[in-house]
Design an enzyme around this catalytic site. Structure first.
Site, PDB file in Angstrom:
ATOM      1  N   HIS A 676      26.113  15.598   7.782  1.00 48.39           N
ATOM      2  CA  HIS A 676      26.376  14.721   6.644  1.00 48.39           C
ATOM      3  C   HIS A 676      25.207  14.670   5.669  1.00 48.39           C
ATOM      4  O   HIS A 676      25.031  13.681   4.965  1.00 48.39           O
ATOM      5  CB  HIS A 676      26.767  13.315   7.101  1.00 48.39           C
ATOM      6  CG  HIS A 676      28.107  13.262   7.782  1.00 48.39           C
ATOM      7  ND1 HIS A 676      29.268  13.704   7.179  1.00 48.39           N
ATOM      8  CD2 HIS A 676      28.452  12.859   9.029  1.00 48.39           C
ATOM      9  CE1 HIS A 676      30.278  13.540   8.024  1.00 48.39           C
ATOM     10  NE2 HIS A 676      29.811  13.040   9.151  1.00 48.39           N
ATOM     11  N   ASP A 681      24.794  20.472   6.458  1.00 43.56           N
ATOM     12  CA  ASP A 681      26.154  20.972   6.672  1.00 43.56           C
ATOM     13  C   ASP A 681      26.298  22.419   6.201  1.00 43.56           C
ATOM     14  O   ASP A 681      27.050  23.206   6.793  1.00 43.56           O
ATOM     15  CB  ASP A 681      27.158  20.092   5.927  1.00 43.56           C
ATOM     16  CG  ASP A 681      27.386  18.764   6.637  1.00 43.56           C
ATOM     17  OD1 ASP A 681      26.812  18.589   7.730  1.00 43.56           O
ATOM     18  OD2 ASP A 681      28.122  17.922   6.111  1.00 43.56           O
TER      19      ASP A 681
END
Length: 721
Positions: A676, A681
């Site tokens: 996140h 990511d």
């Protein structure tokens, strides 16, 4: 058809079969009864018809339950086992299967684990031998890496297609200074492994330098190198030295050109420091002359009437002699310095348009005099000492502005065979030939800068000419400078390079085998392509309702390697309120966004970072929708192909329940760090994507087009944002 669909069809088929058998048996038995038997049984069975149907349904349900267990063992369990085997073979050889299901499947899992152990043992042995064989190569690599990192000069190595294969930290810092977004990309949008050097330099400029090297190789020169000077978008002057990289193939002892090395020097500061040094030396010279004049006057004041005549004459003679000697030395120093200026820089190949652009910036900045262009031929190249020539052009523009009140000058550039015509044009009062001659012969001094060189000296340094010419019909006049030209070759075919003498090999890297091919991207193998893996963090989940991007993170995959050092990580001011609910997900607070650039500034840098690559994201439709919403306001479109790891996971493992990034990472043995966050990511998605490529290849999906077509057939491809 997916395993789940097949399992459902088997269960339905089993239930239908039981119902069919019971119904068929009942119908056959009823027809076998005689009329008397039917008359007796009909009153008994009619009230119980519902019970009979319920018994049939219970039988079908029992068959479905039994068949579900059988279908799981015969369809779902083997499919899951096949997925596990595929992961073991394609992504993580160290993982082992957990025996489960029927005894037969457990024995298969144990046999696969036994084979995996044998393969791991063989791989360990092969890798051990490879490590031993590569020790010398690694030593050479480390020596070269240490040498490259310590060099004070920027070095970039490219293949003949202009793809960057190697660069040092000095080059990265140099390109960061040339970047339009130094805080966001740090130069990463213009330099990186696999990127094109033509993002920085004009293609024709590199082609021309390669042509010069070809000529030197033809003449069997001991140093087949080329030099040129160019300007950057930021207005800096770069001096570039290019050397060829020679490679040898079987049956080719002489070798051919397989790439080139660029050594870059930013001479902007040198240019400025030379100007300051000229000013200092000139001021020292003029100041010394003034001081000597005062000293000479003071010596004359010593001639008082009451001073002994012999003594007075002796002192006066000493003072006069010293003054004359000092004056002679200063004159000699000034002349010697002027001579050194005439030969200080060698003549370098320079794009004529770049020379005029530098002159425009210098005149507008130093003199505040507007400039324009007229008929500048983009194909003209000149061989010049840019330092002194820019001084001469600026000096002439200064004299025009000061003495004839010229309010605008224009530039024109054309080719004249082996010479180039550079015209400095103005409108207004005409001048005499005597005035022009005096300007040419006087030391140049303008806008606080001084040089003992004259315009005539500069032109003589170039073996050129200068004259005044009038255009009576347009009431204009211009100075025409004749400069030596350098003729570039418009197109160079790599196969046409001549063979040259072999050169010593100082390293043994296999950097030059892959070259770009002209076929479409859809026909390119996934293993050949360069990718930009990216992710975004946003204020919410509804881009069409006003949610905005607040962070973009990206990294690159080149030649099958995730280049974490070449990353893009930038917070973005959304120019709107940040909901508290979104902060709980990504941890980005409103305070962190204060002072960050808006999307209008960040998006061009990210577009440049992702140029010439295939985009990769997890649930890419979500991220791409946010980018598409900015097309109208920024004018930036992302038109390159896009791959989605969510869709690819559904292609590779259709029997899996979840295709969330966490689930995929767990299946493929990827450690999740920085979840996140956009860059975190992106890195995880990149690792997952690299593990997917061999699994796709096993399914016959090897090219970009095949991967895109397979993705479009999945259920998740229908999701819209």
């Amino acid at each position: 058809m997916s395993p789940k669909a097949r399992q459902g069809l088997v269960i339905l088929g089993a239930s239908a079969l039981v119902l069919g058998v019971l119904g068929g048996a009942g119908v056959a038995l009823w027809r076998d009864f005689g009329a008397d038997e039917r008359a007796v049984l009909e009153p008994i069975l009619n009230p119980r018809l519902g019970l009979l149907i319920m018994i049939g349904m219970v039988g079908a349900g029992a068959a479905a339950v039994l068949m579900k267990s059988f279908a799981h063992d015969s369809i779902a369990a083997p499919a899951l086992l096949a997925d596990e085997i595929g992961l073991l073979v394609g992504t993580d050889p160290s993982r082992r299967l957990k025996p489960s299901g029927s005894p037969e499947l457990q024995r298969i899992a144990e046999a696969v684990n036994s084979l995996a152990d044998q393969r791991q043992s063989l791989q360990d042995d092969v890798e051990s031998r490879i490590r031993e064989a590569r020790l010398s190569v690694e030593e050479e690599r480390n020596r070269l890496a240490a040498l490259m990192s310590e060099l004070n000069q920027s070095v970039v190595v490219c293949n003949l297609d202009g793809r960057i294969l190697l660069y040092n930290n000095r080059a990265r810092l140099q390109f960061k200074a040339l970047s339009d977004a130094p805080t966001a990309a740090g130069g990463g949008e213009i330099i990186g492994l696999g990127r094109s050097i033509y993002l920085v330099f004009e293609r024709n400029l590199i082609v021309h330098a390669l042509e010069s090297i070809q000529e030197r190789i033809r003449r069997q020169s001991s140093q087949p190198m080329a030099n040129f000077v160019t300007t950057t978008r930021a207005g800096q002057l770069l001096r570039v030295q290019m050397a060829p990289v020679m490679s040898t193939t079987e049956g080719d002892a002489d070798g051919t050109v397989s790439g080139f090395v660029l050594m870059l020097d930013n001479i902007t500061r040198n240019f400025e420091s030379e100007t300051r040094r000229d000013q200092l030396l000139n001021s020292v010279t003029e100041g010394s002359r003034s001081s000597l004049a005062n000293l000479r006057a003071a010596a004359e004041m010593l001639e008082y009437p009451d001073l002994d005549v012999d003594l007075k004459d002796r002192f006066l003679k000493v003072i006069r002699d010293e003054v004359q000697a000092m004056s002679g030395r200063l004159e000699e120093t000034a002349n010697a310095f002027a001579d050194s200026l005439k030969t200080r820089w060698p003549l370098d190949d320079m794009h004529g348009a770049d020379l005029i652009a530098a002159a425009q910036r210098r005149i507008e900045k130093k003199l505040g005099l507007p400039t324009k262009l007229e008929d500048v031929d983009p194909a003209v190249w000149v061989k010049v000492d840019s330092f002194s020539l820019l001084q001469a052009i600026s000096y002439l523009a200064s004299r025009l502005s000061d003495e004839f009140e010229v309010r605008e000058v224009r530039f024109r550039l054309s080719s004249a065979g082996r010479l180039a015509h550079l015209d400095l044009i103005w409108s207004g009062q005409a001048m005499s030939t005597e005035t022009v001659m005096s300007w040419e012969l006087e030391p140049m001094s303008f806008a606080g800068e001084s040089s003992p060189l004259t315009v005539r000296d500069v032109i003589a340094r170039h073996d050129g000419e200068i004259w005044l010419q009038r255009e009576k019909t347009q009431h204009r006049a211009f100075f025409r400078l004749l400069l030596p030209s350098a003729l570039p070759q418009e197109e160079v075919v790599a196969a046409a390079y001549l063979k040259g003498d072999s050169r010593p090999e100082y390293y043994d890297f296999d950097l030059f085998k892959q070259t770009e091919v002209s076929h479409e991207l859809d026909d390119r193998l996934l293993s050949e392509l360069a990718f930009t893996v990216f992710d975004t963090e946003t204020t919410g989940l509804n881009p069409s309702e006003g949610d905005e991007i607040i962070q973009i993170g990206a990294t690159r995959i080149v030649n099958g390697k995730l280049l974490r050092s070449e990353s893009f990580d930038q917070l973005v001011d959304p120019l709107r309120e940040l909901p508290e609910a979104s902060t709980k997900i990504h941890g980005i607070t409103p305070e962190m966004l204060v002072g960050q650039p808006p999307m209008a500034r960040v998006l061009p840098a990210f577009h440049a970072f992702a140029a010439d690559t295939v985009l990769v994201a997890h649930n890419a439709a979500f991220d791409m929708r946010f980018l598409q919403m900015k097309e109208q306001s920024t004018g930036i479109r992302f038109e390159q192909p896009v791959l989605d790891t969510l869709l690819l996971s559904a292609v590779i493992h259709p029997s899996q329940e979840s295709h969330r990034l966490e689930a995929i990472s767990e299946r493929m043995g990827v450690n999740i760090m920085g979840r996140h966050t956009a860059i975190g990511d992106a890195i995880v998605t990149g690792e997952v994507f690299l593990r997917m490529i061999p699994l796709l290849a096993e399914m016959g999906i090897r090219t970009l087009g095949e991967a895109r077509r397979a993705s479009e057939k999945t259920y998740y491809a229908r999701v819209k944002y």
